[in-house]
Design an enzyme around this catalytic site. Structure first.
Site, PDB file in Angstrom:
ATOM      1  CD  GLN A  25      -3.451   0.229   0.207  1.00 47.74           C
ATOM      2  OE1 GLN A  25      -2.571  -0.594  -0.300  1.00 47.74           O
ATOM      3  NE2 GLN A  25      -4.270   1.599  -0.488  1.00 47.74           N
ATOM      4  CB  ILE A  26       4.270   1.946   2.051  1.00 49.60           C
ATOM      5  CG1 ILE A  26       3.009   2.725   3.509  1.00 49.60           C
ATOM      6  CG2 ILE A  26       5.082   3.009   2.246  1.00 49.60           C
ATOM      7  CD1 ILE A  26       3.662   2.169   4.719  1.00 49.60           C
ATOM      8  CD  GLU A  48       7.611 -26.731  10.192  1.00 52.51           C
ATOM      9  OE1 GLU A  48       7.050 -27.135  10.899  1.00 52.51           O
ATOM     10  OE2 GLU A  48       8.460 -27.308   9.783  1.00 52.51           O
TER      11      GLU A  48
END
Length: 397
Positions: free
Chosen positions: A342-343, A369
């Site tokens: 987003q940045i 896992e």
């Protein structure tokens, strides 16, 4: 061992700094090449052998460094500043590939296999998951039939990490047709790659983790000597896997912290350099909020992981805490990766962006896992058992 001398602490710090320099100066510049070629270069594998990275968790008596869990966590965090593919190469030698043999193997098995894993001569693989058996791992169908002084294994395994490279597999198989209490129908076998009847499929094509190789493993009349049954007793395989899994979940949580640190670094660097409306976007409060939230997430996960590692070293029962770590840390790094894209904006969506690659890579951590949902079940079950015990004892009212 929970107390360390000043000399031991200095030695561990020297090792940590050495790995830090190696990762940032050697591995980070290779990330794009690994992503494009889909493999870690052979010369890097050899360097990792020489650095002793395959034997970090193997006891010194078997040729490893014998690190505590707390020490392991510190080094994994440093190692995973770079692409997760590098850690994946080492993961089975550090985790279930060696720890299962260490926990439940015979002296003969430990002496035969652990030194070769510690040196990196053998890359290990752990084969539990099957096409129809994922989260319900005890429902596996691979069979092991006793025939004289050998077991004959038939079945298939799916998504097996390091399978294309592995020199030895830990294969989980049924030694009883019925599903027994405590999953005592599952046993663990050490199977060398060159055993007739064992074959490996083509490397999987995945969303991310290019360079971290996985593949199917096929077992067609694979004969292994009785001496390759881990611990020399049937029915202990599932318990062996679970013993190693707690430490493995701590390791994965440390991996998430390492990847989160790198992503936060990339966010800070980009937001300082990227200018909009005549100033760096780091000056904008909504960008600052995403950075601050990421640091808080990262700090919480790191504290959880390090505290759980210390508890493990004190031989406490940490199964619930390991699940808490794995659940929170894997979700945490996904949130940080999303904020990073987003940045970066449109640049973060491009395939040549480091955060785009990390975004795809870290999505896996919520799956393998034990999925997030499996961790929730483990945590809830443990809490319910604690509550029922305390209530029966007249406590907590």
């Amino acid at each position: 061992m929970t107390e360390f001398s000043a000399a031991a602490a200095d030695e561990n710090e020297t090792l940590r700094e050495g790995i830090r320099r190696y990762v940032r100066n050697r591995l980070v510049p290779l990330e794009e090449r690994v992503a494009e070629e889909g493999a870690v270069p052979d010369e890097v594998v050899q360097e990792m052998r020489q650095l002793g990275l395959f034997g970090l968790t193997v006891p010194e008596v078997y040729g490893g460094l014998g690190l505590t869990v707390a020490q392991e966590v510190e080094l994994v965090i440093e190692l995973t500043w770079a692409s997760a593919a590098f850690r994946s190469l080492l993961s089975m030698n550090l985790g279930v590939g060696s720890q299962g043999i260490l926990a439940d193997g015979t002296d003969e098995q430990r002496n035969k296999w652990l030194p070769r894993m510690a040196s990196g001569e053998l890359i290990a693989a752990f084969a539990l998951t099957e096409p129809d058996s994922g989260s319900d791992s005890a429902a596996l169908r691979t069979r092991a039939r006793l025939d004289g002084d050998h077991y004959v294994l038939d079945g298939s395994k799916r998504f097996i990490s390091n399978a294309p490279l592995a020199g030895v597999f830990t294969i989980m198989a049924r030694t009883s047709a019925e599903r027994l209490p405590g999953n005592a129908h599952v046993s663990a076998f050490i199977v060398p790659r060159d055993t007739p009847g064992l074959s490996v499929g083509q490397p999987d094509k995945k969303m991310g983790h290019s360079g971290a190789l996985t593949a199917d493993v096929y077992l067609d009349g694979v004969r292994v000597p009785v001496s390759n049954l881990i611990g020399g007793r049937e029915g202990r395989g599932f318990q062996t896997a679970m013993k190693a899994l707690d430490r493995g979940r701590i390791n994965i949580s440390a991996l998430c912290v390492g990847q989160g640190r790198r992503l936060l670094h990339e966010m800070l660097s980009f937001s300082a350099d990227r200018h909009q409306f005549g100033r760096p976007i780091a000056d904008f409060q909504l960008v600052q909020a995403m950075i601050a939230d990421s640091q808080a997430d990262l700090y919480a996960a790191e504290c959880m992981v390090k505290e759980t590692a210390r508890r493990c070293d004190r031989r406490e029962n940490i199964s619930m805490y390991a699940s808490c770590c794995k659940m929170f840390a894997s979700e945490m790094v996904g949130r940080i990766a999303d904020r990073a894209v987003q940045i970066f904006g449109g640049s973060g969506y491009m395939r040549d962006s480091v955060v785009e690659r990390f975004y795809r890579d870290v999505r896996l951590f919520r799956l393998y896992e034990g999925t997030t949902q499996i961790q929730q079940l483990v945590i809830a079950k443990a809490l319910r058992q604690q509550f029922e015990k305390s209530t029966a004892n007249g406590e907590g009212r």
